[in-house]
Write a protein that holds these residues in place. Sequence first.
Motif, PDB file in Angstrom:
ATOM      1  N   ALA A  43       1.267  -0.862  -0.429  1.00  0.00           N
ATOM      2  CA  ALA A  43       0.089   0.109   0.073  1.00  0.00           C
ATOM      3  C   ALA A  43       1.180   1.376  -0.530  1.00  0.00           C
ATOM      4  CB  ALA A  43      -1.074  -0.094   1.172  1.00  0.00           C
ATOM      5  N   GLY A  44       2.519   1.516   0.119  1.00  0.00           N
ATOM      6  CA  GLY A  44       3.060   2.139   0.527  1.00  0.00           C
ATOM      7  C   GLY A  44       3.378   2.954   1.512  1.00  0.00           C
ATOM      8  N   ARG A  45       2.616   2.472   2.832  1.00  0.00           N
ATOM      9  CA  ARG A  45       3.491   2.616   3.848  1.00  0.00           C
ATOM     10  C   ARG A  45       4.463   2.963   3.964  1.00  0.00           C
ATOM     11  NH1 ARG A  45      -1.663   0.835   7.542  1.00  0.00           N
ATOM     12  NH2 ARG A  45      -0.421   1.415   9.512  1.00  0.00           N
ATOM     13  N   ASP A  46       4.574   4.379   4.998  1.00  0.00           N
ATOM     14  CA  ASP A  46       6.268   4.754   5.056  1.00  0.00           C
ATOM     15  C   ASP A  46       6.645   3.153   6.459  1.00  0.00           C
ATOM     16  OD1 ASP A  46       6.964   6.410   3.357  1.00  0.00           O
ATOM     17  OD2 ASP A  46       5.974   8.224   4.013  1.00  0.00           O
ATOM     18  N   ASP A  47       5.261   2.917   7.352  1.00  0.00           N
ATOM     19  CA  ASP A  47       5.209   2.783   8.854  1.00  0.00           C
ATOM     20  C   ASP A  47       5.677   0.749   8.544  1.00  0.00           C
ATOM     21  OD1 ASP A  47       2.873   3.055   8.039  1.00  0.00           O
ATOM     22  OD2 ASP A  47       2.438   3.043  10.152  1.00  0.00           O
ATOM     23  N   TRP A  48       5.900   0.271   6.687  1.00  0.00           N
ATOM     24  CA  TRP A  48       5.291  -0.590   6.937  1.00  0.00           C
ATOM     25  C   TRP A  48       6.209  -1.879   7.751  1.00  0.00           C
ATOM     26  CZ3 TRP A  48       8.882  -4.191   5.255  1.00  0.00           C
ATOM     27  CH2 TRP A  48      10.320  -3.465   4.779  1.00  0.00           C
ATOM     28  N   GLN A  49       7.158  -1.439   8.644  1.00  0.00           N
ATOM     29  CA  GLN A  49       8.342  -2.291   8.872  1.00  0.00           C
ATOM     30  C   GLN A  49       7.796  -2.055  10.820  1.00  0.00           C
ATOM     31  OE1 GLN A  49      12.451  -2.062   8.628  1.00  0.00           O
ATOM     32  NE2 GLN A  49      12.867  -3.913   8.928  1.00  0.00           N
ATOM     33  N   ILE A  50       7.302  -3.180  11.508  1.00  0.00           N
ATOM     34  CA  ILE A  50       6.639  -2.863  12.177  1.00  0.00           C
ATOM     35  C   ILE A  50       7.907  -2.660  13.621  1.00  0.00           C
ATOM     36  CG2 ILE A  50       5.153  -3.001  14.804  1.00  0.00           C
ATOM     37  CD1 ILE A  50       2.961  -4.209  11.962  1.00  0.00           C
ATOM     38  N   PRO A  51       7.990  -1.470  14.640  1.00  0.00           N
ATOM     39  CA  PRO A  51       9.691  -2.090  15.202  1.00  0.00           C
ATOM     40  C   PRO A  51       9.226  -3.238  16.540  1.00  0.00           C
ATOM     41  CG  PRO A  51       8.586   0.084  15.816  1.00  0.00           C
ATOM     42  CD  PRO A  51       7.568  -0.328  14.846  1.00  0.00           C
ATOM     43  N   MET A  52       9.625  -4.293  16.614  1.00  0.00           N
ATOM     44  CA  MET A  52       9.426  -5.192  17.260  1.00  0.00           C
ATOM     45  C   MET A  52      10.571  -5.155  18.876  1.00  0.00           C
ATOM     46  SD  MET A  52      11.108  -8.071  18.413  1.00  0.00           S
ATOM     47  CE  MET A  52      12.200  -9.046  16.849  1.00  0.00           C
ATOM     48  N   ARG A  53      10.578  -6.022  19.820  1.00  0.00           N
ATOM     49  CA  ARG A  53      11.779  -6.286  20.637  1.00  0.00           C
ATOM     50  C   ARG A  53      11.033  -7.621  21.996  1.00  0.00           C
ATOM     51  NH1 ARG A  53      11.010  -4.902  26.248  1.00  0.00           N
ATOM     52  NH2 ARG A  53       9.264  -3.369  27.204  1.00  0.00           N
ATOM     53  N   PRO A  54      12.540  -8.461  22.016  1.00  0.00           N
ATOM     54  CA  PRO A  54      12.210  -9.160  22.380  1.00  0.00           C
ATOM     55  C   PRO A  54      11.682  -8.963  24.085  1.00  0.00           C
ATOM     56  CG  PRO A  54      13.956  -8.900  21.981  1.00  0.00           C
ATOM     57  CD  PRO A  54      13.474  -7.909  21.693  1.00  0.00           C
ATOM     58  N   ASP A  55      10.314  -8.640  24.455  1.00  0.00           N
ATOM     59  CA  ASP A  55      10.021  -8.489  26.007  1.00  0.00           C
ATOM     60  C   ASP A  55      10.246  -9.877  26.776  1.00  0.00           C
ATOM     61  OD1 ASP A  55       8.910  -6.811  27.541  1.00  0.00           O
ATOM     62  OD2 ASP A  55       6.862  -7.141  27.038  1.00  0.00           O
ATOM     63  N   HIS A  56      11.347  -8.900  27.751  1.00  0.00           N
ATOM     64  CA  HIS A  56      11.648 -10.340  28.788  1.00  0.00           C
ATOM     65  C   HIS A  56      12.828 -10.697  28.859  1.00  0.00           C
ATOM     66  CE1 HIS A  56       7.534  -8.252  31.178  1.00  0.00           C
ATOM     67  NE2 HIS A  56       8.307  -7.376  30.713  1.00  0.00           N
ATOM     68  N   GLY A  57      12.662 -11.848  29.318  1.00  0.00           N
ATOM     69  CA  GLY A  57      13.647 -13.079  29.044  1.00  0.00           C
ATOM     70  C   GLY A  57      14.057 -13.733  30.648  1.00  0.00           C
ATOM     71  N   GLN A  58      14.202 -14.545  29.960  1.00  0.00           N
ATOM     72  CA  GLN A  58      14.086 -15.423  31.856  1.00  0.00           C
ATOM     73  C   GLN A  58      15.989 -15.357  31.990  1.00  0.00           C
ATOM     74  OE1 GLN A  58      13.377 -19.921  30.958  1.00  0.00           O
ATOM     75  NE2 GLN A  58      11.064 -19.472  31.400  1.00  0.00           N
ATOM     76  N   ASP A  59      16.297 -14.751  33.382  1.00  0.00           N
ATOM     77  CA  ASP A  59      17.336 -15.213  34.083  1.00  0.00           C
ATOM     78  C   ASP A  59      17.936 -16.408  33.779  1.00  0.00           C
ATOM     79  OD1 ASP A  59      16.930 -12.563  34.264  1.00  0.00           O
ATOM     80  OD2 ASP A  59      17.334 -12.608  36.466  1.00  0.00           O
ATOM     81  N   ILE A  60      19.290 -16.788  32.505  1.00  0.00           N
ATOM     82  CA  ILE A  60      20.251 -17.385  32.448  1.00  0.00           C
ATOM     83  C   ILE A  60      21.626 -17.062  32.963  1.00  0.00           C
ATOM     84  CG2 ILE A  60      18.263 -18.714  31.049  1.00  0.00           C
ATOM     85  CD1 ILE A  60      19.584 -18.376  28.271  1.00  0.00           C
ATOM     86  N   LEU A  61      22.272 -19.174  32.785  1.00  0.00           N
ATOM     87  CA  LEU A  61      23.791 -18.385  32.312  1.00  0.00           C
ATOM     88  C   LEU A  61      23.856 -17.517  33.929  1.00  0.00           C
ATOM     89  CD1 LEU A  61      24.308 -18.887  28.881  1.00  0.00           C
ATOM     90  CD2 LEU A  61      24.110 -20.728  30.509  1.00  0.00           C
ATOM     91  N   GLY A  63      13.313  -9.415  34.729  1.00  0.00           N
ATOM     92  CA  GLY A  63      13.095  -9.698  33.499  1.00  0.00           C
ATOM     93  C   GLY A  63      13.950  -8.658  32.057  1.00  0.00           C
ATOM     94  N   TYR A  64      15.095  -7.714  32.163  1.00  0.00           N
ATOM     95  CA  TYR A  64      15.425  -7.576  31.493  1.00  0.00           C
ATOM     96  C   TYR A  64      16.724  -8.269  31.364  1.00  0.00           C
ATOM     97  CZ  TYR A  64      11.346  -4.615  29.610  1.00  0.00           C
ATOM     98  OH  TYR A  64      10.046  -4.045  29.421  1.00  0.00           O
ATOM     99  N   PRO A  65      17.658  -9.179  31.470  1.00  0.00           N
ATOM    100  CA  PRO A  65      18.482  -9.716  31.337  1.00  0.00           C
ATOM    101  C   PRO A  65      19.166 -10.014  30.115  1.00  0.00           C
ATOM    102  CG  PRO A  65      16.757 -11.736  31.020  1.00  0.00           C
ATOM    103  CD  PRO A  65      16.302 -10.718  31.479  1.00  0.00           C
ATOM    104  N   ALA A  66      20.605  -9.662  30.011  1.00  0.00           N
ATOM    105  CA  ALA A  66      21.214  -9.447  28.802  1.00  0.00           C
ATOM    106  C   ALA A  66      20.710 -11.096  28.146  1.00  0.00           C
ATOM    107  CB  ALA A  66      22.625  -9.328  28.472  1.00  0.00           C
TER     108      ALA A  66
END
Length: 403
Positions: A348-366, A376-379
Amino acid sequence: MRQTWRWFGPADPVSVDTMLQAGVQGVVSALHHVPTGAVWTPEEIARRQSDIATMRDGRPSGLKWEVVESLPVSEAIKTQTGDWREHVAAWNQSLHHLHAAGLRVICYNFMPVLDWTRTDLTWARPTGARCMRFDLADFAAFDIHILARPGAAEDFPEDLREEAARRFAAMTDAAREALAANIVFGLPGAAERLTTADLRDLLATYVPVTDAVLRRNFNDFLEQVAPVAQDLGMRLCCHPDDPPFPLLGLPRIMSTEADYAERMAAVDLPANGITLCSGSLGARHDNDLPGMMRRLGDRVHFLHLRNVRRDSDTIPASFFEDEHLGGQTDMAALIATILEEEARRKAAGRDDWQIPMRPDHGQDILDDIGRGGQPGYPAIGRLKGLAELRGVELGLRHAGFGA
């Protein structure tokens, strides 16, 4: 999907260098140190942009601040008390300053009092990983016996009240203090820190704010800010309630597809949009995440991808934050619908065709375990989630989904 990463500023133990090594394309941040209701000044915005653009050794990172999360909405605005009109004016002024700095996507929420609620921030999994958990019986023990909110017992069925009483009686003083601290933790990185006494005071201000009143106040807010964002070419995206059901006697009005459809219709402008958080919405069994993306996708301006596993299909339910490809949301099906929406926008020619995504939260590992990072925000846990989500996207694109 544009791959982004949440960063809480210079005090965040996960550094700009770490974000760069994770291979993210953009950064999600906010001025958490600025008090709620105050204007975000051009100087503070520029300082955060500079922080993101610079590695520890002074070299340019190549990263940019691309999404604001969150521009906070004050309790005064939600209750329409005190200086709420001045706070709305400050919010709009902040939009102008953010626009001048090149930012276009603004995430916010309209949750009363607490931005999110968990009872355990380091719940142990059989693998040794740690995650966040919301346990309904523990929450009832806090609400009835620690906070001692008037009428709290009436909000829980008899069997849950009995279990809450047993758990409270078995808790040490330290355990009770830890439970209260977890529940009032709110938004990590925020300027304010609530105590139990603060929480009681805030709840008292909401006594006259019914579900209908909060919906009306939200519509009033949108009518004042969405046209400003529309004129500036910005995209506002409301985050859902977390968890998506009433707590502490407070109304919750952004918990279901019907809630979102109502808000989008109330101020029917493209700028008035959605943060689709699969974890928050997934804590209700009746939220169909792929279906919501398919039906509401035109107004989805930001994506939080994470997964939860509920203990039951009751509403409310206990749940924990599972691995990104675990849990009860079909993440592959959700990402497929996201890629289809992006392809439609691109055609459709939208400038915002690519939607920003983030991997939300995450388990603490290693090495996340014991590092003392933001809950909720480990590396490493987020890097694992990002890698898994990338893999799903790449596989789906090879199968013919998306642009």
